[in-house]
Design an enzyme around this catalytic site. Structure first.
Site, PDB file in Angstrom:
ATOM      1  N   CYS A   6      62.215  39.558  -7.640  1.00 13.57           N
ATOM      2  CA  CYS A   6      60.871  39.387  -7.058  1.00 13.57           C
ATOM      3  C   CYS A   6      60.351  37.992  -7.407  1.00 13.57           C
ATOM      4  CB  CYS A   6      59.902  40.454  -7.569  1.00 13.57           C
ATOM      5  SG  CYS A   6      60.088  42.066  -6.767  1.00 13.57           S
ATOM      6  N   GLY A  91      77.425  48.901 -12.458  1.00 10.20           N
ATOM      7  CA  GLY A  91      77.316  47.556 -13.021  1.00 10.20           C
ATOM      8  C   GLY A  91      76.148  46.756 -12.474  1.00 10.20           C
ATOM      9  N   HIS A  98      70.337  44.104  -3.973  1.00  7.57           N
ATOM     10  CA  HIS A  98      70.951  42.833  -3.569  1.00  7.57           C
ATOM     11  C   HIS A  98      72.375  43.082  -3.122  1.00  7.57           C
ATOM     12  CE1 HIS A  98      71.552  43.335  -7.923  1.00  7.57           C
ATOM     13  NE2 HIS A  98      72.702  42.701  -7.798  1.00  7.57           N
TER      14      HIS A  98
HETATM   15  P1  AMP Z   1      74.463  42.737 -10.379  1.00  8.18           P
HETATM   16  O1  AMP Z   1      75.211  42.606 -11.679  1.00  8.18           O
HETATM   17  O2  AMP Z   1      75.243  43.357  -9.285  1.00  8.18           O
HETATM   18  O3  AMP Z   1      73.109  43.381 -10.590  1.00  8.18           O
HETATM   19  O4  AMP Z   1      74.209  41.250  -9.880  1.00  8.18           O
HETATM   20  C1  AMP Z   1      73.238  40.428 -10.429  1.00  8.18           C
HETATM   21  C2  AMP Z   1      73.670  39.018 -10.148  1.00  8.18           C
HETATM   22  O5  AMP Z   1      72.558  38.176 -10.340  1.00  8.18           O
HETATM   23  C3  AMP Z   1      74.783  38.494 -11.074  1.00  8.18           C
HETATM   24  O6  AMP Z   1      75.915  38.124 -10.297  1.00  8.18           O
HETATM   25  C4  AMP Z   1      74.132  37.291 -11.760  1.00  8.18           C
HETATM   26  O7  AMP Z   1      75.032  36.217 -11.936  1.00  8.18           O
HETATM   27  C5  AMP Z   1      73.010  36.946 -10.803  1.00  8.18           C
HETATM   28  N1  AMP Z   1      71.877  36.267 -11.396  1.00  8.18           N
HETATM   29  C6  AMP Z   1      71.220  36.581 -12.536  1.00  8.18           C
HETATM   30  N2  AMP Z   1      70.194  35.749 -12.744  1.00  8.18           N
HETATM   31  C7  AMP Z   1      70.192  34.875 -11.702  1.00  8.18           C
HETATM   32  C8  AMP Z   1      69.374  33.759 -11.334  1.00  8.18           C
HETATM   33  N3  AMP Z   1      68.324  33.370 -12.076  1.00  8.18           N
HETATM   34  N4  AMP Z   1      69.681  33.097 -10.203  1.00  8.18           N
HETATM   35  C9  AMP Z   1      70.731  33.465  -9.443  1.00  8.18           C
HETATM   36  N5  AMP Z   1      71.520  34.508  -9.721  1.00  8.18           N
HETATM   37  C10 AMP Z   1      71.265  35.204 -10.839  1.00  8.18           C
HETATM   38 ZN    ZN Z   2      62.014  43.099  -7.419  1.00  9.52          ZN
END
Ligand code: AMP
Ligand code: ZN
Length: 111
Positions: A6, A91, A98
């Site tokens: 968000c 995971g 997303h």
């Molecule tokens: P998930 O583990 O499927 O919830 O994916 C979350 C993803 O968000 C991971 O691949 C992280 O590398 C990515 N992530 C976490 N923080 C950030 C950020 N500030 N900007 C871009 N990607 C992020």
């Molecule tokens: Zn959110």
């Protein structure tokens, strides 16, 4: 709500924008697992695939249209992968829906 994505959507936390429309926002994953690793998120907070409702149909339409446009823009002509992790066993580390768009190389499939 204290939600990382968000905050990215509303610009409080910086991101490398790839695409945006009225319903969704796409940006580079900070920790890419392949040459292309883009995250596509709804602007509206939805926890995950497990809490999508029928009324979110337009949002999902935007998300999958975005995926198609981004894949074309980034020339992923030979294929790519779309993943949405759900909950602890899936995971999911960020509890805002997303979709990972991953590609740019031949991807392995191992667990
Ligand atoms: P998930 O583990 O499927 O919830 O994916 C979350 C993803 O968000 C991971 O691949 C992280 O590398 C990515 N992530 C976490 N923080 C950030 C950020 N500030 N900007 C871009 N990607 C992020
Ligand atoms: Zn959110």
């Amino acid at each position: 709500m204290d939600c990382l994505f968000c905050k990215i959507v509303n610009g409080e936390i910086p991101s490398k924008k790839i695409y945006e429309d009225e319903n969704c926002y796409a940006f580079e994953d900070i920790n890419p697992v392949a040459p292309v690793h883009v995250l596509i998120v709804p602007k509206k907070h939805i926890n995950g695939v497990d809490t999508i409702e029928a009324s979110d149909g337009e949002i999902l339409k935007s998300i999958f249209a975005a995926i198609k446009i981004i894949a074309k823009d980034l020339k992923l002509n030979n294929g790519y992968r779309v993943i949405s992790n759900v909950g602890e066993d899936g995971g999911q580390s960020v509890r805002h829906l997303h979709f990972h768009l991953i590609g740019g190389k031949k991807l392995a499939w191992t667990f």
